[in-house]
Design an enzyme around this catalytic site. Structure first.
Site, PDB file in Angstrom:
ATOM      1  N   ARG A 134       0.830  -1.218   0.000  1.00  0.00           N
ATOM      2  CA  ARG A 134       0.000   0.000   0.000  1.00  0.00           C
ATOM      3  C   ARG A 134       0.859   1.259   0.000  1.00  0.00           C
ATOM      4  NH1 ARG A 134      -3.291  -0.781   5.189  1.00  0.00           N
ATOM      5  NH2 ARG A 134      -1.272  -1.635   5.712  1.00  0.00           N
ATOM      6  N   ASN A 189      -6.024  -2.900   2.362  1.00  0.00           N
ATOM      7  CA  ASN A 189      -6.010  -4.354   2.448  1.00  0.00           C
ATOM      8  C   ASN A 189      -7.438  -4.863   2.531  1.00  0.00           C
ATOM      9  OD1 ASN A 189      -3.236  -4.494   2.458  1.00  0.00           O
ATOM     10  ND2 ASN A 189      -3.052  -4.747   4.665  1.00  0.00           N
TER      11      ASN A 189
END
Length: 93
Positions: A20, A38
């Site tokens: 990320r 996520n």
């Protein structure tokens, strides 16, 4: 240039490897807004909004495998019309 939004789901070894954060860094360099988060199934969802060419560059980067520490098995994408406008590219939890 037209602005577009694309949502992508990235599958493989993409959680716990800085995916990320690397995606955020890449998106910011491309001038995009949106988020990376996520998902419960082990994938990462990426929403990217901005100039079409820049969004395509981010998707190509995702499909190429993202950060070195990740292993991308597949990337699914579709156009998206978000219910709000994003002002930056964030990490969602």
């Amino acid at each position: 240039m037209s602005n577009v939004c694309t949502i992508a789901w990235v599958y493989g070894v993409v959680q716990g490897v800085g995916f990320r954060y690397s995606t955020q860094r890449e998106a910011v360099q491309l001038g995009l807004t949106g988020y990376a988060r996520n998902m419960d199934d082990g994938s990462v969802e990426v929403m990217a909004c901005g100039e079409e060419e820049q969004v395509e560059k981010l998707v190509a980067w995702l499909k190429a495998g993202g950060p070195r520490s990740a292993r991308v098995d597949k990337v699914l994408t579709e156009p998206h019309q978000p219910g709000r406008e994003y002002v930056n590219f964030g990490i969602r939890y």
